[in-house]
Design a protein around this motif. Structure first.
Motif, PDB file in Angstrom:
ATOM      1  N   LEU A  18     -49.723 -51.374 -17.487  1.00  0.00           N
ATOM      2  CA  LEU A  18     -50.630 -52.290 -16.801  1.00  0.00           C
ATOM      3  C   LEU A  18     -50.573 -52.029 -15.295  1.00  0.00           C
ATOM      4  O   LEU A  18     -49.542 -51.638 -14.756  1.00  0.00           O
ATOM      5  N   TRP A  23     -53.792 -57.807 -11.444  1.00  0.00           N
ATOM      6  CA  TRP A  23     -53.684 -59.234 -11.768  1.00  0.00           C
ATOM      7  C   TRP A  23     -53.936 -60.118 -10.545  1.00  0.00           C
ATOM      8  O   TRP A  23     -54.286 -61.286 -10.690  1.00  0.00           O
ATOM      9  N   LYS A  26     -57.777 -60.742 -10.788  1.00  0.00           N
ATOM     10  CA  LYS A  26     -58.420 -61.057 -12.060  1.00  0.00           C
ATOM     11  C   LYS A  26     -59.103 -62.414 -12.040  1.00  0.00           C
ATOM     12  O   LYS A  26     -60.054 -62.645 -12.781  1.00  0.00           O
ATOM     13  N   ASP A  90     -55.625 -54.765 -19.165  1.00  0.00           N
ATOM     14  CA  ASP A  90     -56.459 -54.574 -17.980  1.00  0.00           C
ATOM     15  C   ASP A  90     -57.901 -54.231 -18.357  1.00  0.00           C
ATOM     16  O   ASP A  90     -58.741 -54.041 -17.486  1.00  0.00           O
TER      17      ASP A  90
END
Length: 260
Positions: A18, A23, A26, A90
């Motif tokens: 990942l 993140w 996101k 992802d």
């Protein structure tokens, strides 16, 4: 010890490696999905009322409404799995109510041939209260902001899932790896919450188990293998899709595996 099968199946596969940084944004990337889901949840609520009266008078959940509502739960789970409900992939979630076999998050609910006309009156509010308390602890209600005349403070009410995902995100940022025990626990709590959502949404009569089923493949259910929406746009209903098992449908393949 044997595990009693439950007609709601929730799976998720941790896709590594990942990104260490994705993140962080996101929340922004998920906005288009959240806008669509806002409308879908309104439709879900309205159609659930229609289903309530249909079950009350006939004992049957209208199949097209059932397929649509399961699709909404499925869409929500994919977005949560991508974003801050799990951070398990992802890959951007697809904009569809149908199951996407290539995507790492899946949700299936077995269509009930008959539902109790009496339970529909109480299961979504009275009987589900113990589970609501557990799910509230797991999921919470997000981050709250407390303000007083002399000071201000942030208070965390995002639930255990949110807290563990934050821990996993920090570990991912510094090590490039998602702690597998954390992922399994997060997925187990999401699985519990989605089973309760299907029960409260009148889709099943079986009371959700007070059981935390950890890991990617749902150990607490049987293989359903029933795509709930066809490939063609604009229609809802059961459909069969072919796979690598000699052209048979996934439903037939699942039944053959169960017989074997």
């Amino acid at each position: 010890m044997s595990v009693v099968a439950y007609p709601v199946r929730v799976d998720g596969t941790l896709e590594e490696p990942l990104s260490r940084w994705l993140w962080l944004v996101k929340w922004l990337l998920a906005i288009p999905h959240l806008l669509v889901l806002f409308l879908l949840w309104i439709a879900f609520a309205v159609l659930s009322v229609v289903a309530f009266f249909a079950i009350l008078f006939t004992g049957h959940y209208p199949r097209r409404i059932f397929d649509f509502n399961v699709g909404v739960l499925r869409w929500w789970w994919r977005v949560q799995f991508y974003a801050y409900g799990a951070l398990g992939t992802d890959r951007y979630p697809p904009f569809t109510l149908r199951d996407v076999p290539s995507y790492p998050a899946h949700l299936e609910v077995k269509y009930p041939e008959h539902l109790s006309r009496g339970l529909v009156l109480v299961k979504w509010w009275l009987l589900a209260i113990p589970h609501y308390l557990v799910v509230g602890f797991f999921v919470g209600a997000g981050t709250s902001y407390a303000s007083r005349a002399d000071d201000r403070a942030w208070g965390w009410s995002g639930g255990l899932v949110g807290l563990l995902v934050v821990v996993a995100a920090v570990v991912l940022l510094f090590t490039g790896r998602y702690p597998r025990p954390v992922f399994d626990l997060v997925l187990g709590m999401n699985r519990w919450a989605l089973r309760v959502a299907a029960y409260a949404g009148l889709m099943v009569d079986q009371y959700p188990p007070f059981r935390l089923d950890l890991g990617g493949d749902d150990p607490g259910t049987t293989e359903l293998h029933e795509p709930l929406l066809p490939a063609g746009p604009g229609t809802f209903g059961p459909a069969s899709t072919t796979d690598a098992t000699g052209g048979m449908s996934t439903t037939e393949a699942g039944e053959q595996r169960d017989r074997s």
